[in-house]
Design an enzyme around this catalytic site. Sequence first.
Site, short mmCIF file in Angstrom:
data_model
loop_
_atom_site.label_atom_id
_atom_site.label_comp_id
_atom_site.label_asym_id
_atom_site.label_seq_id
_atom_site.Cartn_x
_atom_site.Cartn_y
_atom_site.Cartn_z
CG HIS A 128 21.86 -27.14 102.17
ND1 HIS A 128 22.47 -25.91 102.00
CD2 HIS A 128 21.42 -27.14 103.45
CE1 HIS A 128 22.39 -25.22 103.12
NE2 HIS A 128 21.76 -25.94 104.02
CG ASP A 205 26.57 -31.11 100.50
OD1 ASP A 205 27.27 -31.23 101.51
OD2 ASP A 205 25.56 -30.38 100.46
CD GLN A 208 23.24 -32.79 107.49
OE1 GLN A 208 23.42 -33.50 108.48
NE2 GLN A 208 22.87 -31.52 107.60
N1 C6P Z 1 22.51 -27.76 106.75
C1 C6P Z 1 20.71 -27.92 108.36
O1 C6P Z 1 20.11 -27.56 109.37
P1 C6P Z 1 27.23 -24.92 106.07
O2 C6P Z 1 26.13 -23.95 106.41
O3 C6P Z 1 28.08 -24.42 104.94
O4 C6P Z 1 28.01 -25.39 107.24
O5 C6P Z 1 26.50 -26.24 105.54
C2 C6P Z 1 25.68 -26.15 104.42
C3 C6P Z 1 25.04 -27.46 104.11
C4 C6P Z 1 25.36 -28.08 102.92
N2 C6P Z 1 24.83 -29.26 102.59
C5 C6P Z 1 23.99 -29.91 103.41
C6 C6P Z 1 23.46 -31.24 103.00
C7 C6P Z 1 23.62 -29.33 104.62
O6 C6P Z 1 22.78 -29.97 105.42
C8 C6P Z 1 24.15 -28.07 104.98
C9 C6P Z 1 23.75 -27.39 106.26
C10 C6P Z 1 22.03 -27.27 108.01
O7 C6P Z 1 20.28 -28.80 107.62
C11 C6P Z 1 21.94 -25.77 108.09
S1 C6P Z 1 20.84 -25.10 106.89
#
Ligand code: C6P
Length: 413
Positions: A128, A205, A208
Amino acid sequence: MAAPLTQFDVLAIRREFPILQQEVNGKPVAFLDSAASSQKPRAVIDCLEDYYRRYNANVHRGVYKFSEEATFAYERARGKVARFLGAASPRELVFTRNATEAVNLVAHSWGSANLRPGDHILLTLMEHHSNIVPWQMLAARTGAVLDYLSLDGEGRLVLEELDSKLNERTRLVAVTHQSNVLGTINPVQYLAERAHAVDAKLLVDGAQSVPHMPVNVRDLGCDFLVFSGHKMCGPTGIGGLWARRELLEAMPPFLGGGSMIKVVELDHSTYADVPARFEAGTPAIAEAIALGEAVDFLNTVGLEPIRQHERELLGYALERLGELAELTIYGPHDCEQRGAVISFTLQGVHPHDVAAVLDSDGVAVRAGHHCTQPLHRHLAVPATTRASFYIYNTPEEVDRLVAGLAKARKLFA
Ligand code: C6P
């Protein structure tokens, strides 16, 4: 025909989510976008309201009743989240706004203190943007170099590349536990062993994975883990960084201000112990407390049953979607190697049009690059449509997804 799910009372769980009782465009809502943000159970919503109605006050400051109660609830929530992740102590858990802020915290604090020109940071093509851009910014500040593990035809990491891409210059490996597009679950334990063998650190990370499967930082063997509360039945504006205590204690502050100091002189300050050192200013108090409530909720259902439910839904969805000849599905075929996230393209129909047709039937999915432009470049598509499943989704909703896709194909054929 909908497949029955075993030993998991999804209808009872659904009733705990007020938002799911609504209709959208005249149909019961089928919310298939939990990878972006999950829905919230009544207990979490009530917990937020309870804080504001009954004991709203700042934490770590007042000696009066409301403030003491708020401080107690805030720190109790830290303990719940720390236990949920298998942390050795609540002191290893820093509350942040979200996973993104947690990665930036590590990049600024640990990264700036430890990286030198020519040092390597190893990422993967499925990351991401939150796990790419902060490292690019760090590389620009320090002269460090970024490298990426590539992916095979099913969207799995090419682990053989570790032999050449991990070396004595590698300081950090930063990898997603589960891809938000491919669903791929990465072998984090193995990556930890390989990273540690060259004296590098491993950041995971968990945005998910933490909401969807048992995640224990000690079992994983990682050094840092980041996550977001809003994807795990908690509120927006709260997430966290878990880090090994000795690493966290050696890290300089990221943001300066109130609550993160011991003594402030006119020309310098000394800093608080961890985790307060990394929580400058008034934190997201209600949100942290409600994240603790979300953790209670997930623990009551059980992370293993949640993973099992999602695995069954995923299997059923992959089978049903496989009936659509014009559909390309990305990610591993084996349900053991992936989470319940399915990104796809429908031949001849733009991913946003697919999402719009589904919305007209009350089926909510996401379309776009899902903050993974390098991955979509690798897949050679500008965008995909993505259905993602959680604790409250049913096989009937999979059927509605499949019917909506058939409808979209017909409309745009
Ligand atoms: N993915 C999706 O629709 P935040 O925005 O900080 O809460 O999460 C960021 C983030 C980091 N790593 C992974 C693997 C993610 O999937 C996400 C957020 C959302 O896939 C919003 S783009």
